[in-house]
Motif scaffolding. Structure first.
Motif, mmCIF file in Angstrom:
data_model
loop_
_atom_site.group_PDB
_atom_site.id
_atom_site.type_symbol
_atom_site.label_atom_id
_atom_site.label_comp_id
_atom_site.label_asym_id
_atom_site.label_seq_id
_atom_site.Cartn_x
_atom_site.Cartn_y
_atom_site.Cartn_z
ATOM 1 N N ALA A 86 26.389 0.924 -33.490
ATOM 2 C CA ALA A 86 25.215 0.769 -34.594
ATOM 3 C C ALA A 86 24.723 1.900 -34.816
ATOM 4 N N VAL A 87 24.070 2.099 -36.039
ATOM 5 C CA VAL A 87 23.209 3.170 -36.319
ATOM 6 C C VAL A 87 21.701 2.841 -36.700
ATOM 7 N N VAL A 88 20.909 3.066 -36.088
ATOM 8 C CA VAL A 88 19.476 2.898 -36.124
ATOM 9 C C VAL A 88 18.574 3.869 -36.589
ATOM 10 N N LEU A 116 21.022 -6.935 -33.155
ATOM 11 C CA LEU A 116 21.809 -6.240 -32.056
ATOM 12 C C LEU A 116 22.306 -7.356 -31.013
ATOM 13 N N ALA A 117 21.616 -8.471 -31.045
ATOM 14 C CA ALA A 117 21.958 -9.500 -30.080
ATOM 15 C C ALA A 117 23.503 -10.167 -30.880
ATOM 16 N N ALA A 118 23.401 -10.138 -32.169
ATOM 17 C CA ALA A 118 24.557 -10.910 -32.935
ATOM 18 C C ALA A 118 25.595 -9.908 -32.693
ATOM 19 N N LEU A 119 25.549 -8.700 -32.603
ATOM 20 C CA LEU A 119 26.623 -7.687 -32.691
ATOM 21 C C LEU A 119 27.217 -7.348 -31.379
ATOM 22 N N SER A 120 27.935 -8.512 -30.812
ATOM 23 C CA SER A 120 28.207 -8.629 -29.495
ATOM 24 C C SER A 120 29.399 -7.790 -28.982
ATOM 25 N N ASN A 121 30.063 -6.902 -30.078
ATOM 26 C CA ASN A 121 30.922 -5.908 -29.522
ATOM 27 C C ASN A 121 30.302 -4.340 -29.483
ATOM 28 N N VAL A 122 29.046 -4.307 -29.794
ATOM 29 C CA VAL A 122 28.456 -2.922 -29.734
ATOM 30 C C VAL A 122 28.328 -2.398 -28.338
ATOM 31 N N SER A 123 28.916 -1.211 -28.009
ATOM 32 C CA SER A 123 28.514 -0.662 -26.742
ATOM 33 C C SER A 123 27.766 0.812 -26.974
ATOM 34 N N VAL A 124 27.559 1.189 -28.082
ATOM 35 C CA VAL A 124 26.835 2.393 -28.142
ATOM 36 C C VAL A 124 25.869 2.094 -29.641
ATOM 37 N N VAL A 125 24.573 2.649 -29.377
ATOM 38 C CA VAL A 125 23.767 2.928 -30.416
ATOM 39 C C VAL A 125 23.306 4.112 -30.806
ATOM 40 N N VAL A 126 23.570 4.536 -31.898
ATOM 41 C CA VAL A 126 23.231 5.913 -32.281
ATOM 42 C C VAL A 126 21.578 5.802 -32.937
ATOM 43 N N SER A 127 20.765 6.389 -32.327
ATOM 44 C CA SER A 127 19.518 6.407 -32.777
ATOM 45 C C SER A 127 19.121 7.740 -33.490
ATOM 46 N N LEU A 128 18.884 7.396 -35.069
ATOM 47 C CA LEU A 128 18.671 8.724 -35.722
ATOM 48 C C LEU A 128 16.940 8.964 -35.637
ATOM 49 N N GLY A 129 16.574 9.717 -34.781
ATOM 50 C CA GLY A 129 15.192 10.006 -34.702
ATOM 51 C C GLY A 129 14.536 9.472 -33.567
ATOM 52 N N GLY A 130 13.127 9.923 -33.102
ATOM 53 C CA GLY A 130 12.558 9.380 -32.033
ATOM 54 C C GLY A 130 11.860 7.976 -32.260
#
Length: 296
Positions: free
Chosen positions: A122-124, A207-221
């Motif tokens: 996921a990209v946030v 994020l709860a629905a995306l049950s396969n996500v193992s990494v979240v890329v956070s763009l910015g603080g």
């Protein structure tokens, strides 16, 4: 199967309440349709532009699929009017427009996340841009920041092409979902704390629905701090480019400088740095290495 502990961090209802965040009013389907008009005139779900296709959704008993849950969240985001300042701003921008986009029919509503419901990554970001996603209706689409992001996603094998102009083009995302903590364009790109807290329940439910996500890329603080709180990270880590935070009950949070022009024009964030970030995300997620740089 979901990540260990996944059912615990989202709370029993899967909204934002378990973390103590305030949560937007919960529209019934009827109320949402009442504001959006004739269901036939509603925009097609952005989910259909990811690897998943709308006609593939089938119910599997009492538990809705990830795609069904994400489609419901999308409906609520598009209809949401919980933050008066953001509603006034997004709609004024859509009416007045920028001269370069005078012929555009601006989206002017909440911008939902989009991508592959089976995503591993996921990209946030932060929030839609006034003349970018607020115009096109697609996260990170329509401005220079989005151009950087989607080129990088293509080079890393997450996107079918390196450029997207609207929610109706042929872009397909695979193994990635793009979203933000705030879904309406804020003045000066600065949501208030109240606006953040009003909206963050949508992100938690995504994020709860995306049950396969193992990494979240956070763009910015901004997104990094929200994610740290959602995943109960303690002590709270300091944001930095390349910082990795393993969470006890969810995915790894991977910090990346935001693709803002302030960062890209000054060289604080380079394309090589962005490529390295998504290569690292693929590795953490257990995805095969992919590099389109030789072709683009």
């Amino acid at each position: 199967s979901g990540l260990p502990g996944r059912s615990g961090w989202a709370g029993r209802s899967g909204d934002g309440r378990a973390r103590g965040w305030s949560f937007p009013h919960e529209d019934t389907e009827q109320a949402a349709l009442g504001r959006l008009g004739d269901p036939a005139a509603r925009p097609a779900p952005l989910l259909g532009r990811g690897a998943w296709q709308a006609d593939s959704v089938t119910s599997t008993g009492s538990d809705p699929s990830s795609a069904e849950v994400l489609a419901q969240i999308e409906t609520e985001i598009v209809a949401c009017r919980a933050c008066p300042r953001l509603v006034e701003w997004r709609e004024r921008v859509a009416r007045e427009k920028r001269a370069a986009f005078a012929d555009w029919d601006y989206w002017g509503r909440g911008v939902p996340g989009w991508g592959d419901p089976q995503a591993s990554v996921a990209v946030v970001g932060l929030a839609p841009a006034a003349h970018g996603a607020n115009r096109t209706g697609r996260m990170f689409c329509g401005d220079r920041s989005g151009e950087w992001l989607y080129r990088a996603l293509w080079r890393a094998g997450f996107a079918s092409q390196g450029h997207t102009e609207s929610r109706d083009d042929d872009m397909v995302l695979s193994d990635v979902w793009i979203t933000s903590p705030v879904h309406c364009a804020p003045p000066d790109n600065k949501p208030t704390i109240t606006e953040r807290d009003n909206c963050v329940g949508y992100l938690e439910r995504e994020l709860a629905a995306l049950s396969n996500v193992s990494v979240v890329v956070s763009l910015g603080g901004f997104g990094f701090s929200v994610l740290a709180r959602l995943f109960d990270v303690s002590p709270r880590p300091r944001f930095g480019h390349g910082v990795e935070v393993a969470t006890a009950a969810g995915p790894t949070i991977l910090g990346c400088y935001h693709v803002s022009q302030q960062n890209t024009f000054t060289g604080r964030l380079t394309e090589e740095m962005l490529d390295d970030t998504f290569a690292r995300a693929r590795a953490i997620a257990g995805l095969a290495a992919h590099d389109n740089r030789a072709r683009g």
